[in-house]
Design an enzyme around this catalytic site. Sequence first.
Site, PDB file in Angstrom:
ATOM      1  N   CYS A   1      49.329  33.876  42.632  1.00 50.91           N
ATOM      2  CA  CYS A   1      48.857  33.659  41.267  1.00 50.91           C
ATOM      3  C   CYS A   1      49.497  32.413  40.653  1.00 50.91           C
ATOM      4  O   CYS A   1      49.165  31.289  41.005  1.00 50.91           O
ATOM      5  CB  CYS A   1      49.096  34.915  40.436  1.00 50.91           C
ATOM      6  SG  CYS A   1      48.153  34.982  38.903  1.00 50.91           S
TER       7      CYS A   1
ATOM      8  N   HIS B   1      47.363  40.314  43.735  1.00 55.98           N
ATOM      9  CA  HIS B   1      48.564  41.129  43.583  1.00 55.98           C
ATOM     10  C   HIS B   1      48.337  42.432  44.344  1.00 55.98           C
ATOM     11  O   HIS B   1      47.308  42.633  44.970  1.00 55.98           O
ATOM     12  CB  HIS B   1      48.835  41.420  42.108  1.00 55.98           C
ATOM     13  CG  HIS B   1      48.985  40.181  41.278  1.00 55.98           C
ATOM     14  ND1 HIS B   1      50.107  39.392  41.317  1.00 55.98           N
ATOM     15  CD2 HIS B   1      48.143  39.595  40.376  1.00 55.98           C
ATOM     16  CE1 HIS B   1      49.968  38.373  40.486  1.00 55.98           C
ATOM     17  NE2 HIS B   1      48.784  38.474  39.896  1.00 55.98           N
TER      18      HIS B   1
ATOM     19  N   ARG C   1      39.626  35.965  31.152  1.00 57.18           N
ATOM     20  CA  ARG C   1      40.493  36.402  32.232  1.00 57.18           C
ATOM     21  C   ARG C   1      39.697  37.079  33.337  1.00 57.18           C
ATOM     22  O   ARG C   1      38.729  37.807  33.071  1.00 57.18           O
ATOM     23  CB  ARG C   1      41.562  37.369  31.715  1.00 57.18           C
ATOM     24  CG  ARG C   1      42.554  36.750  30.758  1.00 57.18           C
ATOM     25  CD  ARG C   1      43.759  37.657  30.548  1.00 57.18           C
ATOM     26  NE  ARG C   1      44.608  37.687  31.722  1.00 57.18           N
ATOM     27  CZ  ARG C   1      45.533  36.756  31.996  1.00 57.18           C
ATOM     28  NH1 ARG C   1      45.718  35.723  31.193  1.00 57.18           N
ATOM     29  NH2 ARG C   1      46.285  36.861  33.070  1.00 57.18           N
TER      30      ARG C   1
END
Length: 241
Positions: A95, A193, A129
């Site tokens: 990320c 993640h 997002r």
Amino acid sequence: MTGERVRIALVLPDLLGTYGDRGNAIVLAQRLRWRGIGSELVTVLSSDDAVPEDCDLYLIGGGEDVAQVAAVRFLRRGGGLARAVQHGVPVLGICGGLQVLGTSFVTGDGQRHEGLGLVDATTEPGKGRAIGEVTTQSTLGGVGMLTGFENHLGRTTLGPGSHALGRVVRGTGNGHDEAEGAVTGHVICTYMHGPVLARNPKLADLLLEWAIGEPLAPLPDPPELKALRTERTRVHVRNRK
């Protein structure tokens, strides 16, 4: 390797440790332990002098804008990480780690910052997002399908010096050309993640093989992981119909 140990560097978890990506270090150490190979965890904090260049594998996690800017300043200090990459040592960036390792990134205030340039990738904020499960088909031989959880505003464009880690089946990924992540030599970056190596043991073993310099004996996947991947595959197939 140092003797019979693999030195795993967890880089700046105090700055780039927002999403529990330090779990990737635990996964790597355990997969080595199951094979009878020792490991040493080297934690590099922002209070240290610089990144050592004598580790066998480097892990960089995710963080917010301010942390990323601070991380770039620290990682330039001494040049240890850049020299390790030049020697072919594997690096995993997650990320914000992807953006730090890239050519440049734009923070929420509109300021453009130079990255480390270890992958050919530029990042700018998107309109919203990207949050949720992401699945890709990896471009790396033998790795197969990758799954993870993404939570990022950045939209990353790859230059000719890098190629995508995977092609998006579900989710946003980089936000361009169905690409997810970036690969340059032995530097692997992803928005996943999870931690990503817990969910994708073949990717973990590929990094370890690069670190050790030889193939590893295969390990069976835990039943829980098999069940998770089966369920994720069913969801992706339904979504593509």
